[in-house]
Design a protein around this motif. Structure first.
Motif, mmCIF file in Angstrom:
data_model
loop_
_atom_site.group_PDB
_atom_site.id
_atom_site.type_symbol
_atom_site.label_atom_id
_atom_site.label_comp_id
_atom_site.label_asym_id
_atom_site.label_seq_id
_atom_site.Cartn_x
_atom_site.Cartn_y
_atom_site.Cartn_z
ATOM 1 N N ASN A 1 -4.785 5.469 -1.494
ATOM 2 C CA ASN A 1 -4.445 6.174 -0.261
ATOM 3 C C ASN A 1 -5.041 5.373 0.893
ATOM 4 O O ASN A 1 -6.170 4.908 0.786
ATOM 5 N N ILE A 2 -4.277 5.198 1.965
ATOM 6 C CA ILE A 2 -4.876 4.486 3.101
ATOM 7 C C ILE A 2 -4.803 5.324 4.367
ATOM 8 O O ILE A 2 -4.752 4.791 5.463
ATOM 9 N N ASN A 3 -4.797 6.649 4.220
ATOM 10 C CA ASN A 3 -4.846 7.491 5.418
ATOM 11 C C ASN A 3 -6.281 7.531 5.929
ATOM 12 O O ASN A 3 -7.190 7.948 5.213
ATOM 13 N N VAL B 1 -7.899 -3.122 3.546
ATOM 14 C CA VAL B 1 -6.963 -2.008 3.324
ATOM 15 C C VAL B 1 -6.435 -2.032 1.898
ATOM 16 O O VAL B 1 -6.350 -0.993 1.224
ATOM 17 N N ILE B 2 -6.118 -3.231 1.391
ATOM 18 C CA ILE B 2 -5.586 -3.316 0.027
ATOM 19 C C ILE B 2 -6.648 -2.907 -0.983
ATOM 20 O O ILE B 2 -6.367 -2.215 -1.971
ATOM 21 N N THR C 1 0.816 -1.210 0.000
ATOM 22 C CA THR C 1 0.000 0.000 0.000
ATOM 23 C C THR C 1 0.850 1.259 0.000
ATOM 24 O O THR C 1 0.391 2.306 0.417
ATOM 25 N N ASN C 2 2.111 1.164 -0.416
ATOM 26 C CA ASN C 2 2.931 2.369 -0.530
ATOM 27 C C ASN C 2 3.669 2.309 -1.853
ATOM 28 O O ASN C 2 4.055 1.240 -2.308
ATOM 29 N N LYS C 3 3.853 3.466 -2.424
ATOM 30 C CA LYS C 3 4.677 3.512 -3.629
ATOM 31 C C LYS C 3 6.129 3.459 -3.180
ATOM 32 O O LYS C 3 6.638 4.376 -2.555
ATOM 33 N N ILE C 4 6.794 2.336 -3.507
ATOM 34 C CA ILE C 4 8.147 2.159 -3.006
ATOM 35 C C ILE C 4 9.106 2.843 -3.972
ATOM 36 O O ILE C 4 9.699 2.208 -4.845
#
Lengths: 162, 103
Positions: free
Chosen positions: B92-94, B83-84, A77-80
Motif C-alpha cells: 500500500n502506498i497511501n 515508495v517501491i 505499485t498498483n495491482k493492474i
C-alpha cells in the motif's frame, strides 16, 4: 499585444490548466499525462525567458527521465487488474482555502512591488556560455553534483532491489 | 498590463507552486505527492530564470536552474525506490495509512 505576448499567454495557459488537472484528476495515469503537458509548457516559458539550453534540458530530463520514472512507479505499485488506477484525496477543502489565501497574498505582494528591472540584452544562444561557466566558475559544484547523482542512483538501485 | 513583464512570470510561478503544494497536501498516493514536488521545483526554476533575465544577472540563474533539475532527478529516483520498498512491505502506498512508526 505582440506575437511574443500571445505565445507567452498560450504557454502559460497550457502550463496552468494542465497543472490544475494534474492535482485534481483522480486517475493517476491521466495525471501523469497532464504532467507531460505541464513540463512542455514550462519548457516553453523557459524559451520565452531566453533560456534555450535549460528548455531542452527540461524536455530531456523531465519528460524523458523523471516522467517515465514516475510512470514506472505507478505501474509497479498498483495491482493492474483494470485500467482504473485511482487515488483518494484528503483535506481537500482546508488545503484549497489555505493555499488560495497563500497564492493571493504572494500574488498581491508580487503585483504591488515596484520591481527594479534592468534591461538585459536580446537573447543569444546560451549553450556555449553555460558550458564555459560549468568548467570555470562552477567546476566544483559541477563535480559535486555528478558525484551526488552517482551516489543517489547507486543508492536507489540497491534500495529498490532489496 | 497585457505586455509581458517580470510580474507575469512571477504570477505563473506562484500559481504553479500553489497547485504543487495542493497536490502534496491532498493526494493520498505517494507517487502523486512526488508529482506535486516536481511542480514546486519547476515553479522555483521559473523564478530563478525570470529574476536572472529581468535583473540582468547573466547566466547565473540558468546555471542554478540546471542544478535544481539535476537534484530533482536524484530526488525522484531515491523517492521512487523508497515508495517501491514501502509497497513491498505493506502492499500500500497511501501516505495516510503509512503510520507504523507512530505506534
Amino acid at each position: 499585444m505582440t506575437v511574443y505576448d500571445i505565445i507567452f499567454y498560450l504557454f502559460a495557459a497550457v502550463t496552468l490548466i494542465s497543472a490544475f488537472f494534474v492535482v485534481t484528476n483522480r486517475n493517476i495515469v491521466h495525471s501523469a499525462f497532464f504532467l507531460l503537458f505541464t513540463f512542455f509548457g514550462v519548457a516553453g516559458i523557459y524559451v520565452m525567458l531566453g533560456a534555450d539550453f535549460i528548455a531542452i534540458v527540461q524536455l530531456i530530463v523531465y519528460v524523458g527521465g523523471i516522467l517515465i520514472l514516475l510512470l514506472f512507479g505507478v505501474m509497479l505499485t498498483n495491482k493492474i487488474v483494470n485500467v482504473e488506477i485511482k487515488t483518494g484525496t484528503i483535506h481537500a477543502l482546508p488545503a484549497s482555502i489555505v493555499l488560495g489565501l497563500f497564492a493571493g497574498a504572494i500574488g498581491a505582494a508580487v503585483l504591488n512591488t515596484n520591481w527594479k528591472i534592468v534591461e538585459s540584452p536580446d537573447p543569444v544562444p546560451t549553450t556555449a556560455a553555460i558550458g564555459r561557466m560549468l568548467i570555470n566558475e562552477y567546476a566544483l559544484v559541477f563535480e559535486l553534483l555528478g558525484i551526488l547523482l552517482l551516489i543517489a542512483l547507486i543508492g536507489a538501485a540497491s534500495m529498490a532491489r532489496r | 498590463m497585457l505586455n509581458v513583464g517580470l510580474t507575469h512570470f512571477l504570477v505563473i510561478s506562484v500559481t504553479l507552486f500553489s497547485f504543487g503544494m495542493y497536490g502534496v497536501i491532498t493526494r493520498k498516493n505517494a507517487v502523486m505527492v512526488l508529482m506535486g514536488v516536481e511542480l514546486i521545483l519547476n515553479s522555483a526554476n521559473i523564478n530563478f530564470i525570470a529574476f536572472a533575465k529581468f535583473g540582468n544577472y547573466g547566466l547565473q540563474g540558468q546555471i542554478i536552474a540546471l542544478f535544481v533539475i539535476v537534484l530533482a532527478a536524484a530526488e525522484a529516483a531515491i523517492a521512487l525506490a523508497i515508495v517501491i520498498n514501502i509497497y513491498k512491505t505493506i502492499t500500500n502506498i497511501n501516505v495516510d495509512e503509512i503510520d507504523s512508526l507512530r505506534d
